[in-house]
Design a protein around this motif. Structure first.
Motif, mmCIF file in Angstrom:
data_model
loop_
_atom_site.group_PDB
_atom_site.id
_atom_site.type_symbol
_atom_site.label_atom_id
_atom_site.label_comp_id
_atom_site.label_asym_id
_atom_site.label_seq_id
_atom_site.Cartn_x
_atom_site.Cartn_y
_atom_site.Cartn_z
ATOM 1 N N LEU A 61 0.842 -1.191 0.000
ATOM 2 C CA LEU A 61 0.000 0.000 0.000
ATOM 3 C C LEU A 61 0.881 1.246 0.000
ATOM 4 N N TYR A 62 0.713 2.089 -0.987
ATOM 5 C CA TYR A 62 1.475 3.331 -1.075
ATOM 6 C C TYR A 62 0.724 4.462 -0.381
ATOM 7 N N THR A 63 -0.509 4.721 -0.810
ATOM 8 C CA THR A 63 -1.332 5.737 -0.172
ATOM 9 C C THR A 63 -2.799 5.430 -0.446
ATOM 10 N N TRP A 64 -3.702 6.097 0.270
ATOM 11 C CA TRP A 64 -5.120 5.799 0.131
ATOM 12 C C TRP A 64 -5.938 6.979 0.615
ATOM 13 N N THR A 65 -7.206 6.945 0.251
ATOM 14 C CA THR A 65 -8.170 7.898 0.779
ATOM 15 C C THR A 65 -9.488 7.160 0.975
ATOM 16 N N ALA B 183 -7.088 3.518 -3.414
ATOM 17 C CA ALA B 183 -5.678 3.458 -3.032
ATOM 18 C C ALA B 183 -4.770 3.400 -4.246
ATOM 19 N N ASP C 56 1.753 -0.266 -4.877
ATOM 20 C CA ASP C 56 2.952 -0.567 -5.665
ATOM 21 C C ASP C 56 3.015 -2.068 -5.869
ATOM 22 N N ARG D 266 2.771 1.115 -10.358
ATOM 23 C CA ARG D 266 1.851 1.595 -9.322
ATOM 24 C C ARG D 266 0.457 1.593 -9.936
ATOM 25 N N ARG E 58 -2.229 0.720 6.696
ATOM 26 C CA ARG E 58 -0.908 1.253 6.999
ATOM 27 C C ARG E 58 -0.112 1.350 5.708
ATOM 28 N N ALA E 59 0.606 2.450 5.534
ATOM 29 C CA ALA E 59 1.497 2.566 4.374
ATOM 30 C C ALA E 59 2.494 1.422 4.407
#
Ligand SMILES: [Zn+2]
Length: 143
Positions: free
Chosen positions: A68-72, A89, A92, A98, A112-113
């Motif tokens: 997981l790189y980033t999310w909202t 999200a 990677d 990505r 969690r990143a």
């Protein structure tokens, strides 16, 4: 907060560039583009390599593993479906690219990143299969 798996979701639009990728997804296979010139892998699917501009690209199976790189978290949406909240999200893939996707089967507070994820396939009501990511088997999340 659990992410609901409600029945009303938007449909996916495919086009000539992405049709083969979506066809593989319907067979529950995640693909990446691999460049025959420079060897790099890429997504989204397009008729050239974004690294060297070669048109010698072909779809190859991906491992299905990612971090997981980033999310909202989308809590409201004007579109007429009732699956909120949901997690959009960027992950990677271990294969390199990505990918923008959806995270399911994970409490929002447990994201969690860098957490390990695995591809899963969601069967929508219209029979269309959509790739999503879930915590990788063996990954435990707190609480
Ligand atoms: Zn290339």
């Amino acid at each position: 907060m659990e992410v609901p798996s409600g029945p009303h979701r938007p449909t996916v639009d495919t086009d000539t560039d992405t049709e083969a990728w979506w066809t593989a997804v319907q067979d529950r296979t995640l693909m990446v583009h691999t460049c025959g010139s420079c060897g790099q892998r890429s997504l989204y699917v397009r008729p050239f390599c974004p690294h060297c501009w070669s048109e010698d690209v072909q779809l190859t199976p991906a491992s299905g593993h990612a971090r997981l790189y980033t999310w909202t978290v989308i809590r409201q949406n004007a579109a007429p479906f009732d699956a909120t909240p949901y997690v959009v999200a960027m992950v990677d893939l271990t294969d390199g690219p990505r990918l923008m996707t959806v995270i399911q089967d994970c409490d929002i507070d447990d994201l969690r990143a860098g957490m390990e994820l695995a591809v899963a396939y969601r069967d929508d009501d219209d029979g269309f299969v959509v790739p999503v990511f879930v915590p990788a088997p063996g990954v435990t999340t707190p609480g």
